[in-house]
Scaffold this motif. Structure first.
Motif, PDB file in Angstrom:
ATOM      1  N   GLU A 143     -10.403  -2.081   6.966  1.00 19.17           N
ATOM      2  CA  GLU A 143     -10.890  -1.468   5.557  1.00 19.17           C
ATOM      3  C   GLU A 143     -10.179  -0.613   4.859  1.00 19.17           C
ATOM      4  O   GLU A 143     -10.104  -0.502   3.804  1.00 19.17           O
ATOM      5  N   SER A 144      -9.521   0.088   5.590  1.00 19.86           N
ATOM      6  CA  SER A 144      -8.528   1.121   4.960  1.00 19.86           C
ATOM      7  C   SER A 144      -7.316   0.588   4.992  1.00 19.86           C
ATOM      8  O   SER A 144      -6.428   0.851   4.179  1.00 19.86           O
ATOM      9  N   TRP A 167       7.723   5.795   8.217  1.00 16.67           N
ATOM     10  CA  TRP A 167       7.883   5.134   9.682  1.00 16.67           C
ATOM     11  C   TRP A 167       6.787   5.831  10.410  1.00 16.67           C
ATOM     12  O   TRP A 167       5.997   4.955  11.110  1.00 16.67           O
ATOM     13  N   PHE A 168       6.761   7.136  10.473  1.00 18.49           N
ATOM     14  CA  PHE A 168       5.539   7.624  11.613  1.00 18.49           C
ATOM     15  C   PHE A 168       4.171   7.451  11.121  1.00 18.49           C
ATOM     16  O   PHE A 168       3.542   7.156  11.891  1.00 18.49           O
ATOM     17  N   ILE A 169       4.021   7.636   9.666  1.00 17.91           N
ATOM     18  CA  ILE A 169       2.762   7.110   9.376  1.00 17.91           C
ATOM     19  C   ILE A 169       2.322   6.071   9.571  1.00 17.91           C
ATOM     20  O   ILE A 169       1.135   5.887  10.046  1.00 17.91           O
ATOM     21  N   LEU A 170       3.171   4.952   9.105  1.00 14.82           N
ATOM     22  CA  LEU A 170       2.812   3.552   9.594  1.00 14.82           C
ATOM     23  C   LEU A 170       2.690   3.168  10.917  1.00 14.82           C
ATOM     24  O   LEU A 170       1.554   2.625  11.445  1.00 14.82           O
ATOM     25  N   HIS A 171       3.690   3.786  11.958  1.00 13.86           N
ATOM     26  CA  HIS A 171       3.690   3.416  13.242  1.00 13.86           C
ATOM     27  C   HIS A 171       2.674   4.131  14.040  1.00 13.86           C
ATOM     28  O   HIS A 171       2.156   3.411  15.002  1.00 13.86           O
ATOM     29  N   PHE A 172       2.128   5.283  13.664  1.00 15.84           N
ATOM     30  CA  PHE A 172       1.126   5.940  14.662  1.00 15.84           C
ATOM     31  C   PHE A 172      -0.207   6.389  13.914  1.00 15.84           C
ATOM     32  O   PHE A 172      -1.199   6.511  14.638  1.00 15.84           O
ATOM     33  N   LEU A 173      -0.415   5.989  12.631  1.00 16.06           N
ATOM     34  CA  LEU A 173      -1.617   6.087  11.963  1.00 16.06           C
ATOM     35  C   LEU A 173      -1.941   5.023  11.177  1.00 16.06           C
ATOM     36  O   LEU A 173      -3.223   4.308  11.739  1.00 16.06           O
ATOM     37  N   VAL A 174      -1.347   4.494  10.477  1.00 16.12           N
ATOM     38  CA  VAL A 174      -1.825   3.230   9.400  1.00 16.12           C
ATOM     39  C   VAL A 174      -2.100   1.925  10.506  1.00 16.12           C
ATOM     40  O   VAL A 174      -3.174   1.170  10.366  1.00 16.12           O
ATOM     41  N   ILE A 175      -1.376   1.780  11.246  1.00 17.45           N
ATOM     42  CA  ILE A 175      -1.579   0.633  12.385  1.00 17.45           C
ATOM     43  C   ILE A 175      -2.835   0.682  12.931  1.00 17.45           C
ATOM     44  O   ILE A 175      -3.475  -0.245  13.481  1.00 17.45           O
ATOM     45  N   LYS A 176      -3.302   1.975  13.371  1.00 19.39           N
ATOM     46  CA  LYS A 176      -4.641   2.120  14.054  1.00 19.39           C
ATOM     47  C   LYS A 176      -5.877   2.248  13.188  1.00 19.39           C
ATOM     48  O   LYS A 176      -7.061   2.377  13.860  1.00 19.39           O
ATOM     49  N   LEU A 177      -5.504   2.337  11.890  1.00 13.44           N
ATOM     50  CA  LEU A 177      -6.733   2.450  10.889  1.00 13.44           C
ATOM     51  C   LEU A 177      -7.650   1.087  11.192  1.00 13.44           C
ATOM     52  O   LEU A 177      -6.888   0.095  11.292  1.00 13.44           O
ATOM     53  N   PRO A 178      -8.811   1.287  10.863  1.00 13.79           N
ATOM     54  CA  PRO A 178      -9.706   0.071  10.559  1.00 13.79           C
ATOM     55  C   PRO A 178      -9.214  -0.856   9.453  1.00 13.79           C
ATOM     56  O   PRO A 178      -8.434  -0.107   8.410  1.00 13.79           O
ATOM     57  N   PRO A 192     -10.965   7.923   8.162  1.00 14.55           N
ATOM     58  CA  PRO A 192     -10.342   6.693   7.631  1.00 14.55           C
ATOM     59  C   PRO A 192     -10.281   6.501   6.135  1.00 14.55           C
ATOM     60  O   PRO A 192      -9.263   6.516   5.729  1.00 14.55           O
ATOM     61  N   LYS A 193     -11.523   6.760   5.670  1.00 10.59           N
ATOM     62  CA  LYS A 193     -11.518   6.693   4.131  1.00 10.59           C
ATOM     63  C   LYS A 193     -11.069   7.891   3.438  1.00 10.59           C
ATOM     64  O   LYS A 193     -10.528   7.721   2.365  1.00 10.59           O
ATOM     65  N   GLU A 194     -11.136   8.902   4.210  1.00 10.18           N
ATOM     66  CA  GLU A 194     -10.739  10.192   3.428  1.00 10.18           C
ATOM     67  C   GLU A 194      -9.434  10.433   3.587  1.00 10.18           C
ATOM     68  O   GLU A 194      -8.656  11.108   2.527  1.00 10.18           O
ATOM     69  N   ILE A 195      -8.406   9.687   4.397  1.00 12.66           N
ATOM     70  CA  ILE A 195      -7.123  10.114   4.400  1.00 12.66           C
ATOM     71  C   ILE A 195      -6.473   9.065   3.507  1.00 12.66           C
ATOM     72  O   ILE A 195      -5.102   9.148   3.318  1.00 12.66           O
ATOM     73  N   VAL A 196      -6.982   7.959   3.160  1.00 14.78           N
ATOM     74  CA  VAL A 196      -6.143   6.843   2.280  1.00 14.78           C
ATOM     75  C   VAL A 196      -5.370   7.533   1.132  1.00 14.78           C
ATOM     76  O   VAL A 196      -4.260   7.006   1.018  1.00 14.78           O
ATOM     77  N   SER A 197      -6.123   8.264   0.302  1.00 11.18           N
ATOM     78  CA  SER A 197      -5.239   8.785  -0.928  1.00 11.18           C
ATOM     79  C   SER A 197      -4.032   9.638  -0.436  1.00 11.18           C
ATOM     80  O   SER A 197      -2.812   9.707  -0.906  1.00 11.18           O
TER      81      SER A 197
END
Length: 86
Positions: A50-51, A37-48, A17-22
């Motif tokens: 803190e990320s 949309w895909f990044i938000l829907h399938f990745l960001v929403i599942k991140l802790p 999670p920390k490494e993919i932020v940038s």
């Protein structure tokens, strides 16, 4: 997410999670609203959280003042959903 390996890749990315932020920030700065949309829907929403907070400025901007393209891609809706989690 229409590629057979996409969900597996998301699962792997979520372990960093920390490494993919940038990298996610770079995508959110792009002009590809469908990709966002895909990044938000399938990745960001599942991140802790803190990320997720690293994207707060972007999330607030899209939730409050989305462009027509962002509305068409429903980015305003997914950003509000993520903000509700923060």
């Amino acid at each position: 997410m229409n590629w057979p390996v996409a969900s597996g890749v998301v699962d792997i990315l979520l372990t960093f999670p920390k490494e993919i932020v940038s990298h996610v920030q770079a995508i959110l700065s792009s002009n590809d609203d469908n990709w966002k949309w895909f990044i938000l829907h399938f990745l960001v929403i599942k991140l802790p959280i803190e990320s997720q907070v690293q994207f707060k400025d972007y999330l607030i901007r899209v939730a409050k003042t989305p462009t027509q393209n962002e509305i068409a891609e429903e980015l305003d809706e997914i950003t509000k959903e993520i903000l509700d989690m923060l």
